[in-house]
Design a protein around this motif. Structure first.
Motif, PDB file in Angstrom:
ATOM      1  N   GLN A  95       0.834  -1.206   0.000  1.00  0.00           N
ATOM      2  CA  GLN A  95       0.000   0.000   0.000  1.00  0.00           C
ATOM      3  C   GLN A  95       0.875   1.266   0.000  1.00  0.00           C
ATOM      4  O   GLN A  95       2.045   1.207   0.355  1.00  0.00           O
ATOM      5  CB  GLN A  95      -0.931  -0.014   1.215  1.00  0.00           C
ATOM      6  N   PRO A  96       0.272   2.412  -0.367  1.00  0.00           N
ATOM      7  CA  PRO A  96       1.073   3.639  -0.521  1.00  0.00           C
ATOM      8  C   PRO A  96       1.734   4.122   0.774  1.00  0.00           C
ATOM      9  O   PRO A  96       1.185   3.953   1.855  1.00  0.00           O
ATOM     10  CB  PRO A  96       0.043   4.687  -0.970  1.00  0.00           C
ATOM     11  N   GLY A 111       2.324   4.643  -4.051  1.00  0.00           N
ATOM     12  CA  GLY A 111       1.366   3.707  -4.623  1.00  0.00           C
ATOM     13  C   GLY A 111       0.065   4.356  -5.050  1.00  0.00           C
ATOM     14  O   GLY A 111      -0.559   3.932  -6.018  1.00  0.00           O
ATOM     15  N   ALA A 112      -0.359   5.391  -4.348  1.00  0.00           N
ATOM     16  CA  ALA A 112      -1.630   6.040  -4.698  1.00  0.00           C
ATOM     17  C   ALA A 112      -1.522   6.755  -6.038  1.00  0.00           C
ATOM     18  O   ALA A 112      -2.355   6.573  -6.928  1.00  0.00           O
ATOM     19  CB  ALA A 112      -2.054   7.011  -3.596  1.00  0.00           C
TER      20      ALA A 112
END
Lengths: 183, 364
Positions: free
Chosen positions: B118-119, B173-174
């Protein structure tokens, strides 16, 4: 105009692609758009969701904790996202996917029998386009012309022959949206 | 300008590389940035522009391929995510030491270790303070939108060649996974061998010419006096970056009493937090550093003289806060600098930011 929307359901229902086609329709209509998927260790049969924001202004946060509209296609998503709709907002659901009806009384509730309508149209894969059509009746954020252009942009050329079927599904969903509660 | 598209941040990195005349990409897949190489492989730019795309056997191999290719004066790049960047750290230090230009993209995920997919923004220190060994800095660009993923590839190369120093695009990541509207750049042709020789012939190892000594790309210097001179030259280069190439954006800062400082996707969240805070009557603005090195210390120092406090919002345990504190302190000010953040792949929400602002800065 700013529309902050969550689309949530099972992986495989076309949640992410519905969001992508809507987002591309927004681009075609000259709007700013953001498409933010839940990504990570997702699995088949698990939940999938995507946040789509359409606006005529620069979009700030792609991550939000309350939504103007929620499109809910399974019970897990109902449990998670019903409470995250802004007061006065909109919730659209397919009754086939849920075991408990939404309980909020301070939002507009709509339903669409997308599963059945898609089956009647002869292709269950266009379920998500039926739901998209219903959503556009409830929240006319883009017009059907933009959706057609969005489909052209987001589908690879080899699938362009399916655009008329997809548009028919959008049209059916648009016609068959049912209002449950209107504020 | 090129076409208007809806694309993922990672896909845009690939497209922008092709369009800016990149000569080569060497990489190894890792979530959440695998779409960079996937897109390049699907686009087959070797048929279109002659750009080389190669999946190496590891991150260590990728960065050393970048090192070798950069030495020839070509525009080359790699991309990875946090654990992969750690593996590349040695090679990055060598490239900085050999004074070669390249672009390295880090689409960060949560750490330490293998962490999460995840970010995260937990590689701030690694990116701006070093990462590899020795006294070096990267030029670090922090995109906050898919559009900037497009724009910063070309900018990254321009700055890398201006300074003969690696540039890093520090995304997360976002930004890598989300799709936004993007105006693609026009195609620029790749440079010809003659153009490379004319521009970079003083250092590029592109074959010895009769009219000059051979060029050697190395970071090794056994003579300490010469090595110190090299280091001094590097430091002058970093000072020049600080003087000429700082980039930042301010939002609603003119009458602000409190300033949020955030980069990358956190700055997007803060933009919304500023709007919410303003509706509640709090005079809040946002400073978004675009270059994390060189850091926008001067503007923070100027703001420190008129505002009541700062709060950094970071997806880490509080890393950039140290640079904000230094910038405030160097300006001779003592206004409070607070931190709010989430870790391990959790993205803070705008309302959490506003709450933290009320609790840590405005209420306190």
């Amino acid at each position: 105009m700013t529309e902050e929307l969550i689309i949530a359901g099972f992986g495989g229902q076309g949640v992410l692609s519905m969001g992508k086609i809507l987002a591309y329709s927004g681009v075609m209509a000259g709007q700013e758009v953001t498409w933010f998927p839940s990504y990570g260790p997702e699995m088949r049969g698990g939940t999938a969701n995507v946040t789509v924001i359409l606006s005529d202004k620069r979009i700030s946060s792609p991550i939000i904790n309350e939504f103007d509209t929620a499109i809910i296609l399974n019970q897990q998503s109902m449990d998670k996202f019903e409470k995250m709709v802004k007061p006065g907002g909109t919730l659209l659901y397919d009754p086939n996917g849920i075991t408990r009806n939404p309980e909020r009384t301070d939002i507009n509730l709509f339903k669409i029998d997308g599963t059945k309508i898609a089956a009647d149209l002869g292709n269950v894969k266009i379920f998500n386009m039926v739901v998209l059509g219903a959503y556009l009746k409830a929240k006319p954020v883009v017009n059907i012309d933009s959706v057609e252009k969005g489909l052209q942009q987001s589908l690879p050329a080899r699938h362009h022959k399916l655009i008329p079927l997809n548009l028919a599904a959008v049209q059916k969903g648009y016609e068959l949206l049912e209002s449950v509660t209107t504020l | 300008m090129g076409e208007l598209k809806l694309m993922k941040g990672n896909e845009v990195i690939a497209e922008a590389a092709i369009r800016c005349g990149c000569d080569g990409y060497f990489g190894y897949p890792i979530t959440p940035q695998s779409e960079v190489m996937e897109t390049l492989m699907a686009r087959e730019p070797w048929n279109e522009t002659g750009m080389v795309v190669l999946q190496a056997e590891s991150e260590v191999a990728s960065i050393n391929m970048v090192y070798g290719a950069a030495a020839t004066g070509k525009k080359v790049m790699t991309s990875s995510s946090s654990p992969g960047i750690s593996l590349m750290a040695e090679g990055i230090s060598y490239i900085a030491g050999a004074e070669l230009p390249c672009v390295i993209v880090n689409v960060q995920r949560g750490g330490p270790g293998l962490g999460t997919i995840q970010p995260s923004q937990a590689d701030y220190f690694q990116s701006v303070k070093g990462g590899g060994h020795g006294d070096y800095h990267l030029i670090v660009l922090a995109p906050a939108s898919v559009q900037e993923m497009n724009d910063f590839v070309d900018l990254g190369f321009q700055l890398a060649f201006k300074y003969r120093n690696p540039s890093m695009i520090l995304a997360d990541g976002a930004i890598g996974q989300m799709m936004e509207k993007v105006q693609l750049s026009d195609f620029k042709p790749r440079m010809t061998a003659e153009e490379i020789d004319a521009k970079y012939g003083s250092w590029a190892t592109n074959g010895k010419k009769p009219n000059r000594e051979r060029n050697i790309a190395t970071s090794l210097e056994m003579d300490s006096a010469k090595m110190e001179a090299n280091n001094k030259r590097f430091q002058e280069k970093y000072a020049k970056m600080q003087a000429e190439d700082v980039l930042y954006e301010t939002i609603r800062c003119d009458d602000a009493e409190y300033i949020l400082v955030a980069f990358g996707v956190s700055s997007r969240i803060c933009q919304k937090a500023v709007d919410i805070a303003r509706e509640k009557g709090m005079k809040v603005g946002l400073l978004r550093p675009i270059t994390l090195f060189p850091f926008p210390k001067q503007i923070i120092g100027e703001m420190a003289k008129r505002v009541k406090g700062f709060m950094t919002v970071e997806m880490n345990a509080g890393q950039m806060i140290e640079d904000v504190q230094l910038s405030v302190g160097c300006a001779g000010c003592a206004v409070p600098v607070k931190y709010f953040g989430r870790m391990g792949g959790i993205i803070p929400t705008p309302s959490e930011v506003v709450q933290a602002l009320e609790q840590k800065l405005i209420g306190g």
